[in-house]
Write an enzyme that holds these catalytic residues in place. Structure first.
Site, PDB file in Angstrom:
ATOM      1  N   HIS A 156     -20.177  44.390  21.725  1.00  0.00           N
ATOM      2  CA  HIS A 156     -20.630  43.861  23.027  1.00  0.00           C
ATOM      3  C   HIS A 156     -22.108  44.109  23.328  1.00  0.00           C
ATOM      4  O   HIS A 156     -22.680  43.398  24.160  1.00  0.00           O
ATOM      5  CB  HIS A 156     -19.826  44.477  24.181  1.00  0.00           C
ATOM      6  N   ASP A 191     -10.721  42.275  17.260  1.00  0.00           N
ATOM      7  CA  ASP A 191     -10.625  43.098  18.466  1.00  0.00           C
ATOM      8  C   ASP A 191     -10.045  42.217  19.585  1.00  0.00           C
ATOM      9  O   ASP A 191     -10.292  41.019  19.623  1.00  0.00           O
ATOM     10  CB  ASP A 191     -12.043  43.566  18.834  1.00  0.00           C
ATOM     11  N   HIS A 193     -10.950  41.933  22.479  1.00  0.00           N
ATOM     12  CA  HIS A 193     -11.985  41.399  23.362  1.00  0.00           C
ATOM     13  C   HIS A 193     -12.903  40.415  22.620  1.00  0.00           C
ATOM     14  O   HIS A 193     -13.036  40.492  21.386  1.00  0.00           O
ATOM     15  CB  HIS A 193     -12.824  42.554  23.941  1.00  0.00           C
ATOM     16  N   ASP A 283      -7.404  47.385  19.336  1.00  0.00           N
ATOM     17  CA  ASP A 283      -6.807  47.209  20.661  1.00  0.00           C
ATOM     18  C   ASP A 283      -5.975  45.929  20.744  1.00  0.00           C
ATOM     19  O   ASP A 283      -5.390  45.640  21.777  1.00  0.00           O
ATOM     20  CB  ASP A 283      -7.883  47.246  21.768  1.00  0.00           C
TER      21      ASP A 283
HETATM   22  C1  TV1 Z   1     -14.089  55.351  32.402  1.00  0.00           C
HETATM   23  C2  TV1 Z   1     -12.873  55.988  32.552  1.00  0.00           C
HETATM   24  C3  TV1 Z   1     -14.159  54.005  32.099  1.00  0.00           C
HETATM   25  C4  TV1 Z   1     -11.686  55.263  32.381  1.00  0.00           C
HETATM   26  C5  TV1 Z   1     -13.018  51.892  31.603  1.00  0.00           C
HETATM   27  C6  TV1 Z   1     -10.929  48.927  30.720  1.00  0.00           C
HETATM   28  C7  TV1 Z   1     -12.987  53.269  31.930  1.00  0.00           C
HETATM   29  C8  TV1 Z   1     -11.852  51.201  31.442  1.00  0.00           C
HETATM   30  C9  TV1 Z   1     -11.731  53.904  32.075  1.00  0.00           C
HETATM   31  C10 TV1 Z   1     -11.925  49.783  31.110  1.00  0.00           C
HETATM   32  C11 TV1 Z   1     -10.641  51.884  31.617  1.00  0.00           C
HETATM   33  C12 TV1 Z   1     -12.756  47.840  30.694  1.00  0.00           C
HETATM   34  C13 TV1 Z   1     -14.414  45.976  32.701  1.00  0.00           C
HETATM   35  C14 TV1 Z   1     -15.003  46.446  35.104  1.00  0.00           C
HETATM   36  C15 TV1 Z   1     -16.091  44.901  34.283  1.00  0.00           C
HETATM   37  C16 TV1 Z   1     -15.504  46.123  33.731  1.00  0.00           C
HETATM   38  C17 TV1 Z   1     -15.306  48.702  21.574  1.00  0.00           C
HETATM   39  C18 TV1 Z   1     -16.704  45.473  36.624  1.00  0.00           C
HETATM   40  C19 TV1 Z   1      -8.272  51.892  31.656  1.00  0.00           C
HETATM   41  C20 TV1 Z   1     -15.069  47.275  21.757  1.00  0.00           C
HETATM   42  C21 TV1 Z   1     -14.564  47.115  26.747  1.00  0.00           C
HETATM   43  C22 TV1 Z   1     -13.713  46.842  27.966  1.00  0.00           C
HETATM   44  C23 TV1 Z   1     -13.862  46.847  25.437  1.00  0.00           C
HETATM   45  C24 TV1 Z   1     -14.517  46.961  29.207  1.00  0.00           C
HETATM   46  C25 TV1 Z   1     -14.666  47.320  24.248  1.00  0.00           C
HETATM   47  C26 TV1 Z   1     -13.719  46.730  30.468  1.00  0.00           C
HETATM   48  C27 TV1 Z   1     -14.170  46.830  22.920  1.00  0.00           C
HETATM   49  N1  TV1 Z   1     -11.483  47.723  30.481  1.00  0.00           N
HETATM   50  N2  TV1 Z   1     -10.602  53.189  31.909  1.00  0.00           N
HETATM   51  N3  TV1 Z   1     -13.063  49.066  31.070  1.00  0.00           N
HETATM   52  N4  TV1 Z   1     -15.653  45.245  35.655  1.00  0.00           N
HETATM   53  N5  TV1 Z   1     -14.629  46.683  31.569  1.00  0.00           N
HETATM   54  O1  TV1 Z   1     -13.418  45.300  32.856  1.00  0.00           O
HETATM   55  O2  TV1 Z   1     -14.168  45.416  22.842  1.00  0.00           O
HETATM   56  O3  TV1 Z   1     -12.860  47.241  22.694  1.00  0.00           O
HETATM   57  O4  TV1 Z   1      -9.475  51.195  31.463  1.00  0.00           O
HETATM   58 ZN    ZN Z   2     -11.769  45.551  22.499  1.00  0.00          ZN
HETATM   59 CA    CA Z   3     -12.193  39.533  19.220  1.00  0.00          CA
END
Ligand code: TV1
Ligand code: ZN
Ligand code: CA
Length: 397
Positions: A156, A191, A193, A283
């Protein structure tokens, strides 16, 4: 590189550094520490470490990362510490402009801790990016068929910003290294995402094709991009060298591969890559803590098996994966697939044993499907497949 006692050369090389697996902001961040260390321990327990050469990796340098990031962003990352972030207003403002620290989305009012300012942030970035870069260079040198860095795959990160737990984009760095020798490089992203950062970096590069399979709901599922119509800039040099395959939550092995295999087969025909990079974010496995796809370990690994069968230089990277015992099983099994070795389902006794208790110490853990239709190809999916195949026809024309 080393020769085994029987004189055979090893076909797989692997990077692991003990300090790379960690991110800990003390608040239970999702990019849970230990996933990569657990994978490494499982590889050791199964005796797979002896089947690979181990890359000795020095961390990447700022210079190495310049191919993927702005100087301004790299300087910020290099100087950022939790203390400075806390006490210096200028530093904090600059960090937040680059999506680091606690960021509030002005539009939604939603506060995100996705990219915390952690201890040793710069060192962490240099190490995982160094792993992917060294792995890519091992393929460039022609020494191996497969190179692995489970701590990489941070797809990302943008040229000037952190995003979704990713600070620097090691994938972009690795792909650029591969382009020094290979004419065309295919990037595949399983992945859960959308691989937005990698897609954006190569939007204008006709020598790179990016294909992402991901959960997509047209609403809030992160990062929100990657619809089936997203094929890159119309009229641009690289149009249709961006492909996106959006999937509904609940998609299981059978449904997934009704799309993955025919699509990737066609990609291979029309793009004819000279090297392949596979981001193996775990994931997309059933039972993940933050996503809703339902692949089994075998279903996930089938992506690797399938791409491996083309016998092109293959770079395997990690990525997401938030149920850590599942992640370790997946990447361990996939390492075995890369090596070409069968390993028993029963997890051997070792230091991280207790993490696998809930799954009966089985590598291929059982997970009941949430949706009864997780294996039926829906009308919507049929349409996605047809649309993607049509895009591919345009590329071959
Ligand atoms: C801190 C503590 C941060 C607990 C983030 C889930 C946390 C998430 C947490 C979380 C979580 C996201 C969004 C919110 C946009 C944001 C490595 C404003 C239980 C490659 C990234 C996902 C995936 C980001 C990364 C996503 C990858 N989901 N607990 N955060 N809004 N962020 O939705 O592709 O796997 O979840
Ligand atoms: Zn992911
Ligand atoms: Ca993907």
């Amino acid at each position: 590189h080393l020769r085994a006692a029987d004189g055979s050369e090893k076909q797989v090389c692997y990077y692991y550094g003990p300090h790379i697996s960690y991110i800990d902001d003390g608040e239970g961040h999702s990019m849970v520490p230990n996933r990569v260390a657990m994978t490494h321990a499982l590889l050791a327990a199964y005796g797979l470490l002896d089947d690979m050469d181990h890359l000795h990796v020095s961390p990447a340098t700022k210079q190495d990362l310049k191919v993927a990031h702005t100087e301004e962003y790299l300087d910020l990352l290099r100087n950022l510490t939790p203390t400075k972030y806390k006490h210096d207003a200028t530093t904090r403002a600059s960090a937040e402009r680059h999506h680091l620290g606690v960021v509030t989305d002005i539009r939604t009012g939603c506060t995100s801790h996705d990219n915390p300012v952690i201890d040793d942030l710069w060192d962490y970035c240099l190490r995982y990016a160094g792993g992917s870069l060294t792995a890519a260079r091992a393929l460039v040198a022609g020494d191996y068929k497969v190179a692995i860095n489970w701590s990489g795959g941070m797809h990302h990160a943008g040229d000037g910003k952190a995003s979704g737990f990713c600070y620097v984009n090691d994938v972009v760095v690795a792909v650029k290294a591969l382009l020094e020798r290979f004419g065309r490089v295919l990037y595949v992203d399983v992945d859960a995402h959308h691989g937005d950062g990698v897609q954006d970096a190569f939007a204008e590069e006709a020598r790179v094709m990016t294909v992402s399979f991901h959960q997509y709901d047209g609403k809030g599922f992160f990062p929100g991009t990657g619809s089936v119509d997203d094929v890159g800039d119309a009229g641009g040099a690289a149009v249709y060298r961006t492909l996106n395959v959006p999937l509904e939550a609940g998609t299981g092995d059978v449904r997934y591969h009704k799309l993955f295999e025919p699509i990737m087969k066609r990609v291979m025909e029309v793009f004819r890559p000279d090297a392949v990079v596979l981001q193996c974010g775990a994931d997309s496995l059933a039972g993940d803590r933050i996503t809703g796809l339902e692949l089994s370990v075998r279903g996930h690994a089938r992506c690797i098996r399938f791409l491996r069968s083309y016998d092109l230089p293959l770079l395997l990277l990690g990525g997401g994966g938030y149920t850590i015992n599942h992640v370790a099983c997946c990447w361990c099994y996939e390492t075995a697939v890369a090596i070409g070795k069968e390993i028993p389902d029963e997890i051997p006794k070792h230091g991280y044993d207790r993490y696998y208790q809930t799954q009966g110490y089985k590598l291929h853990y059982y997970h009941e499907a949430h949706s009864s239709s997780s294996n039926v190809l829906t009308k919507k999916m049929g349409k996605v497949k047809q649309t993607v195949m049509d895009h591919l026809d345009k590329l071959s024309a």
